[in-house]
Scaffold this motif. Structure first.
Motif, short mmCIF file in Angstrom:
data_model
loop_
_atom_site.label_atom_id
_atom_site.label_comp_id
_atom_site.label_asym_id
_atom_site.label_seq_id
_atom_site.Cartn_x
_atom_site.Cartn_y
_atom_site.Cartn_z
N LYS A 21 0.82 -1.22 0.00
CA LYS A 21 0.00 0.00 0.00
C LYS A 21 0.85 1.26 0.00
CE LYS A 21 -2.30 -1.11 3.71
NZ LYS A 21 -3.24 -0.97 4.85
N GLY A 22 2.15 1.11 0.28
CA GLY A 22 2.99 2.28 0.49
C GLY A 22 3.58 2.88 -0.77
N GLN A 23 4.50 3.80 -0.55
CA GLN A 23 5.16 4.50 -1.64
C GLN A 23 6.18 3.59 -2.33
OE1 GLN A 23 4.14 7.66 -2.41
NE2 GLN A 23 2.64 7.35 -0.78
N ASN A 24 6.84 4.13 -3.35
CA ASN A 24 7.83 3.35 -4.10
C ASN A 24 9.00 2.87 -3.25
OD1 ASN A 24 6.54 3.25 -6.53
ND2 ASN A 24 7.63 4.97 -7.44
N ASP A 25 9.20 3.52 -2.09
CA ASP A 25 10.30 3.10 -1.21
C ASP A 25 9.78 2.51 0.09
OD1 ASP A 25 9.32 5.39 -0.01
OD2 ASP A 25 11.30 6.19 0.49
N ALA A 26 8.54 2.02 0.09
CA ALA A 26 7.95 1.51 1.33
C ALA A 26 8.74 0.35 1.91
CB ALA A 26 6.49 1.09 1.09
N ALA A 27 9.24 -0.53 1.05
CA ALA A 27 10.03 -1.67 1.54
C ALA A 27 11.34 -1.18 2.14
CB ALA A 27 10.31 -2.65 0.40
N THR A 28 11.93 -0.17 1.52
CA THR A 28 13.17 0.40 2.04
C THR A 28 12.93 1.04 3.40
OG1 THR A 28 13.87 0.84 -0.22
CG2 THR A 28 15.10 1.93 1.53
N GLN A 29 11.80 1.73 3.54
CA GLN A 29 11.47 2.33 4.83
C GLN A 29 11.27 1.26 5.90
OE1 GLN A 29 11.75 5.50 5.59
NE2 GLN A 29 12.36 5.86 3.45
#
Length: 239
Positions: A136-144
């Motif tokens: 559901k997150g932004q393009n860097d959600a996994a990085t966050q």
């Protein structure tokens, strides 16, 4: 059934669909897939995406000039010492500053080699809610997610490596030289920022930048989906 619709909607959001017609087409395509995607598929896909991202990011960061020649992550003189560097350059002592900057980045490149096991540990701990939150997150959600779950462990692991490499590459010596030279100038305000903590955190931040780039590629570029499971999870929109 509600869960399946939620998953479909999340993938629609992830892949960037902007119209009802597009969503309808996607739902039709999804319905034709045998069995759809299970929770296990989603978690597996995201874990594999993160593994690809950290492998590529760590390899890029830890090679010679991985930090030094990448302007996005190159570590500069600590902010508190910027005035020191500028003053010394005006005095014709720019070589000292350059030697220090190179050694600082060499320390980061060396420390980055230790990062992968810590990232892998965070990935293996990922839950289904974590995975859905990333979708559901932004393009860097996994990085966050990685930043939230790995920063402290990376700092503890990197600090002694950075400390050792700073000494090995004479960065500590060069830093002492430029700071001592500056502090001997009449009427200047003395400086002595914590070099080791600064270098350690900047190394970690640089890794997250590279991993975010890899994550964005996997989300947006079909060529970056290097396995069947990545193609299934990130290719539901027909990308």
């Amino acid at each position: 059934m509600k869960y399946k619709f939620l998953v479909v909607t999340l993938f629609w959001l992830l892949c960037g669909y902007t119209s009802t017609a597009q969503l309808g087409k996607f739902l039709d395509q999804f319905g034709k897939k045998s069995g759809g995607l299970s929770e296990g598929d989603i978690v597996l896909g995201l874990k594999e995406a993160l593994n690809v991202g950290i492998s590529n990011g760590s390899a890029e960061a830890s090679k010679v000039d991985g930090f030094f020649k990448n302007e996005l992550i190159k570590i500069a003189v600590p902010p508190e010492a910027q005035k020191v560097a500028e003053t010394l350059r005006r005095m014709g002592l720019g070589d000292q500053v350059d030697k220090f900057t190179l050694s600082l980045n060499r320390a980061a490149e060396d420390a980055a080699k230790k990062s992968k096991p810590i990232f892998v540990k965070a990935i293996t701990s990922m839950t289904v809610p974590d995975a859905l939150g990333i979708l559901k997150g932004q393009n860097d959600a996994a990085t966050q997610y990685l930043r939230k779950t790995t920063n402290d462990d990376l700092f503890k692991t990197f600090f002694p490596v950075v400390d050792s490499t700073l000494n090995l590459n004479k960065a500590t010596e060069y830093y002492a030289d430029i700071v001592n030279t500056y502090n001997q100038i009449p009427l200047v305000k003395k400086v002595n920022p914590n070099l080791k903590e600064y270098a350690t955190q900047k190394t970690i931040d640089g890794l997250y930048v590279l991993i975010a780039q890899e994550e964005k590629k996997i989300r947006e570029d079909p060529v970056a989906r290097v396995s069947d499971v990545l193609k299934r999870v990130f290719g539901q929109g027909g990308k």
